[in-house]
Write a protein that holds these residues in place. Sequence first.
Motif, PDB file in Angstrom:
ATOM      1  N   GLN A   1       0.834  -1.292   0.103  1.00 50.21           N
ATOM      2  CA  GLN A   1      -0.067   0.032   0.045  1.00 50.21           C
ATOM      3  C   GLN A   1       0.919   1.220  -0.063  1.00 50.21           C
ATOM      4  OE1 GLN A   1      -3.351  -0.468   0.593  1.00 50.21           O
ATOM      5  NE2 GLN A   1      -4.140   1.448   0.555  1.00 50.21           N
ATOM      6  N   GLY A   2       0.429   2.200  -0.764  1.00 50.15           N
ATOM      7  CA  GLY A   2       1.293   3.583  -0.847  1.00 50.15           C
ATOM      8  C   GLY A   2       0.694   4.418   0.457  1.00 50.15           C
ATOM      9  N   ALA A   3      -0.438   4.969   0.183  1.00 52.41           N
ATOM     10  CA  ALA A   3      -1.075   5.703   1.218  1.00 52.41           C
ATOM     11  C   ALA A   3      -1.284   4.786   2.728  1.00 52.41           C
ATOM     12  CB  ALA A   3      -2.521   6.097   0.902  1.00 52.41           C
ATOM     13  N   GLN A   4      -0.873   5.372   3.792  1.00 54.70           N
ATOM     14  CA  GLN A   4      -1.261   4.336   5.048  1.00 54.70           C
ATOM     15  C   GLN A   4      -2.303   4.914   5.803  1.00 54.70           C
ATOM     16  OE1 GLN A   4       1.203   1.939   5.740  1.00 54.70           O
ATOM     17  NE2 GLN A   4       1.408   2.209   3.773  1.00 54.70           N
ATOM     18  N   ARG A   5      -3.122   5.993   5.219  1.00 58.43           N
ATOM     19  CA  ARG A   5      -4.374   6.480   5.870  1.00 58.43           C
ATOM     20  C   ARG A   5      -5.119   7.077   4.851  1.00 58.43           C
ATOM     21  NH1 ARG A   5      -3.521  11.789   7.392  1.00 58.43           N
ATOM     22  NH2 ARG A   5      -1.666  12.469   7.561  1.00 58.43           N
TER      23      ARG A   5
ATOM     24  N   SER B   1       2.574   6.776  -3.586  1.00 61.08           N
ATOM     25  CA  SER B   1       2.026   7.754  -2.582  1.00 61.08           C
ATOM     26  C   SER B   1       2.200   9.282  -3.241  1.00 61.08           C
ATOM     27  CB  SER B   1       3.066   7.797  -1.415  1.00 61.08           C
ATOM     28  OG  SER B   1       4.298   8.019  -1.761  1.00 61.08           O
ATOM     29  N   TYR B   2       3.066   9.347  -4.287  1.00 58.92           N
ATOM     30  CA  TYR B   2       3.363  10.927  -4.680  1.00 58.92           C
ATOM     31  C   TYR B   2       2.327  10.876  -6.072  1.00 58.92           C
ATOM     32  CZ  TYR B   2       6.194   7.257  -7.048  1.00 58.92           C
ATOM     33  OH  TYR B   2       6.521   6.151  -7.624  1.00 58.92           O
ATOM     34  N   CYS B   3       1.485  10.198  -6.373  1.00 55.76           N
ATOM     35  CA  CYS B   3       0.656  10.040  -7.384  1.00 55.76           C
ATOM     36  C   CYS B   3      -0.131  11.523  -7.849  1.00 55.76           C
ATOM     37  CB  CYS B   3      -0.227   8.997  -7.493  1.00 55.76           C
ATOM     38  SG  CYS B   3      -1.274   9.142  -9.158  1.00 55.76           S
ATOM     39  N   PHE B   4       0.119  12.188  -8.876  1.00 50.82           N
ATOM     40  CA  PHE B   4      -0.584  13.680  -8.995  1.00 50.82           C
ATOM     41  C   PHE B   4      -2.036  13.460  -9.077  1.00 50.82           C
ATOM     42  CE2 PHE B   4       0.367  12.298 -12.929  1.00 50.82           C
ATOM     43  CZ  PHE B   4      -0.723  12.569 -13.876  1.00 50.82           C
ATOM     44  N   ALA B   5      -2.681  12.084  -9.474  1.00 44.19           N
ATOM     45  CA  ALA B   5      -4.020  11.939  -9.697  1.00 44.19           C
ATOM     46  C   ALA B   5      -4.934  12.028  -8.320  1.00 44.19           C
ATOM     47  CB  ALA B   5      -3.964  10.892 -10.716  1.00 44.19           C
ATOM     48  N   ARG B   6      -4.217  11.696  -7.408  1.00 47.06           N
ATOM     49  CA  ARG B   6      -4.773  11.473  -6.156  1.00 47.06           C
ATOM     50  C   ARG B   6      -5.954  12.361  -5.925  1.00 47.06           C
ATOM     51  NH1 ARG B   6      -3.220   7.402  -2.559  1.00 47.06           N
ATOM     52  NH2 ARG B   6      -1.618   6.504  -3.217  1.00 47.06           N
ATOM     53  N   PRO B   7      -5.984  13.732  -6.051  1.00 49.80           N
ATOM     54  CA  PRO B   7      -6.817  14.676  -5.562  1.00 49.80           C
ATOM     55  C   PRO B   7      -8.014  14.549  -6.522  1.00 49.80           C
ATOM     56  CG  PRO B   7      -4.578  15.733  -5.747  1.00 49.80           C
ATOM     57  CD  PRO B   7      -4.515  14.385  -6.355  1.00 49.80           C
ATOM     58  N   THR B   8      -7.929  13.961  -7.640  1.00 44.82           N
ATOM     59  CA  THR B   8      -9.074  13.909  -8.636  1.00 44.82           C
ATOM     60  C   THR B   8     -10.333  12.768  -7.883  1.00 44.82           C
ATOM     61  OG1 THR B   8      -8.204  11.842  -9.785  1.00 44.82           O
ATOM     62  CG2 THR B   8      -7.636  14.187 -10.784  1.00 44.82           C
ATOM     63  N   HIS B   9      -9.643  11.966  -7.161  1.00 44.71           N
ATOM     64  CA  HIS B   9     -10.908  11.083  -6.416  1.00 44.71           C
ATOM     65  C   HIS B   9     -11.721  11.820  -5.575  1.00 44.71           C
ATOM     66  CE1 HIS B   9     -11.077   6.945  -7.023  1.00 44.71           C
ATOM     67  NE2 HIS B   9     -10.919   6.588  -5.609  1.00 44.71           N
TER      68      HIS B   9
ATOM     69  N   GLY C   1      -6.227   9.229  -0.149  1.00 44.16           N
ATOM     70  CA  GLY C   1      -5.550   8.588   0.548  1.00 44.16           C
ATOM     71  C   GLY C   1      -5.781   7.126   0.248  1.00 44.16           C
ATOM     72  N   ILE C   2      -6.169   6.064   1.086  1.00 42.57           N
ATOM     73  CA  ILE C   2      -6.468   4.834   0.905  1.00 42.57           C
ATOM     74  C   ILE C   2      -7.510   4.610  -0.282  1.00 42.57           C
ATOM     75  CG2 ILE C   2      -7.107   2.683   1.779  1.00 42.57           C
ATOM     76  CD1 ILE C   2      -5.298   3.174   4.309  1.00 42.57           C
TER      77      ILE C   2
ATOM     78  N   VAL D   1      -0.566  12.558   2.053  1.00 43.01           N
ATOM     79  CA  VAL D   1      -0.125  11.298   1.715  1.00 43.01           C
ATOM     80  C   VAL D   1       1.138  10.985   1.772  1.00 43.01           C
ATOM     81  CG1 VAL D   1      -0.729   9.393   0.134  1.00 43.01           C
ATOM     82  CG2 VAL D   1      -2.526  10.967   0.475  1.00 43.01           C
ATOM     83  N   PHE D   2       1.905  11.721   0.803  1.00 48.58           N
ATOM     84  CA  PHE D   2       3.351  11.503   0.668  1.00 48.58           C
ATOM     85  C   PHE D   2       4.335  11.447   2.166  1.00 48.58           C
ATOM     86  CE2 PHE D   2       7.806  12.851   0.108  1.00 48.58           C
ATOM     87  CZ  PHE D   2       8.235  11.710  -0.782  1.00 48.58           C
ATOM     88  N   VAL D   3       3.942  12.824   2.879  1.00 46.82           N
ATOM     89  CA  VAL D   3       4.684  12.948   4.008  1.00 46.82           C
ATOM     90  C   VAL D   3       4.268  11.841   5.078  1.00 46.82           C
ATOM     91  CG1 VAL D   3       4.685  14.408   6.098  1.00 46.82           C
ATOM     92  CG2 VAL D   3       4.370  15.251   4.048  1.00 46.82           C
ATOM     93  N   ASN D   4       3.145  11.289   5.081  1.00 43.52           N
ATOM     94  CA  ASN D   4       2.872  10.036   6.160  1.00 43.52           C
ATOM     95  C   ASN D   4       3.743   8.756   5.470  1.00 43.52           C
ATOM     96  OD1 ASN D   4       0.712   7.511   6.394  1.00 43.52           O
ATOM     97  ND2 ASN D   4       1.101   8.868   8.268  1.00 43.52           N
ATOM     98  N   TRP D   5       3.721   8.724   4.170  1.00 41.56           N
ATOM     99  CA  TRP D   5       4.394   7.600   3.682  1.00 41.56           C
ATOM    100  C   TRP D   5       5.744   7.632   3.964  1.00 41.56           C
ATOM    101  CZ3 TRP D   5       8.305   7.753  -0.315  1.00 41.56           C
ATOM    102  CH2 TRP D   5       8.701   6.464  -0.836  1.00 41.56           C
TER     103      TRP D   5
END
Length: 348
Positions: A10-14, A73-81, A89-90, A264-268
Amino acid sequence: MKNENIIKGQGAQRNVINRFDRYTYEPGYEDFETVKTSFTEVYPKTIVNQVKSEDLPMDYSMNPYQGCEHGCSYCFARPTHEYWGYSAGIDFERKIMVKRNAPQLLEKLFQRRGYKAASILLSGNTDCYQPAERQFEITRRLLQICLDYRHPVSILTKNALVLRDLDILKPMSEQNLVSVSLSIPTMNEDLRRKMEPRTSSTNNKLKAIEILSKNKISVNVMVAPIIPGLNSDEPLNILKTISDAGALSFGYTLIRLNDSVEPVFVNWIESHFADRAQKVLNLIRSMRKGKLSEKKYFERQKGEGNTAKMIHDTFKIGRKKFFDGKNFPSLSTAAFTGSKDLQLRLFE
């Protein structure tokens, strides 16, 4: 020191707060361990999107999936979710939306009167060959339609599953209708498992480059992202290896952590690399005017300061040393007529 509370694969941990939600609930670590990937069928009205970013090389893209199991964890597409009511995150990795009607939408577009062919990037937001593709095969159907109509398409992926579709890619390549870009950010397999936990191994990606190249399919490699203090010492080794494998060109990006990608990245990195997390974050800030993000066109690609300059200079050396004389061909739109060539259909 090993963190025993890391969720493996898993990339995101939360989950992180969705910027559009007024109220949030944050489950505990134990809750996330038991969550399985779920798939939801969605039916968009269009599948091809115009890319309006001034500093990106493509004009159009299409994405058969929303969300991505690869877990970077660094994927730029995450905010589109977040536009779908989920977390970047997860949720981004475990709640995948499947665009079932994507092939029908693409064929209708090709049949539209007055449509003019232009190369389309397959992916661009989330990976078209993520693990879900083994089950749903939407990418394969999209490629078959592109072959049927002799329409150019470029593919961007982190997954060697692209080789499954060689039977379609080979006849496309014969008409200069397809190219493939594979993402390889590191040669260190232990680091790869942490950076992109559900992608293909580095060795399998290199084998994919070799096989695609032997079948005369043009291959580019994205060495991305470069994270100072993690993989910033690898570019020359990567460039030599991919050139030897048959890649004709490469691109690279400097990491930037916009919007909800940042937490997400900072936590990762704090979970996986506690001993150097602050050093890495400070190096990123040194490239981003004291921040971890950058949204301005062109500026987001360049960065600033000594760290960014060192990375750019390294790639300049690698280009001259390992890619001198290599050329990546442009795809052709000449064969597109807006009508299906049934002789090119490989399956029904």
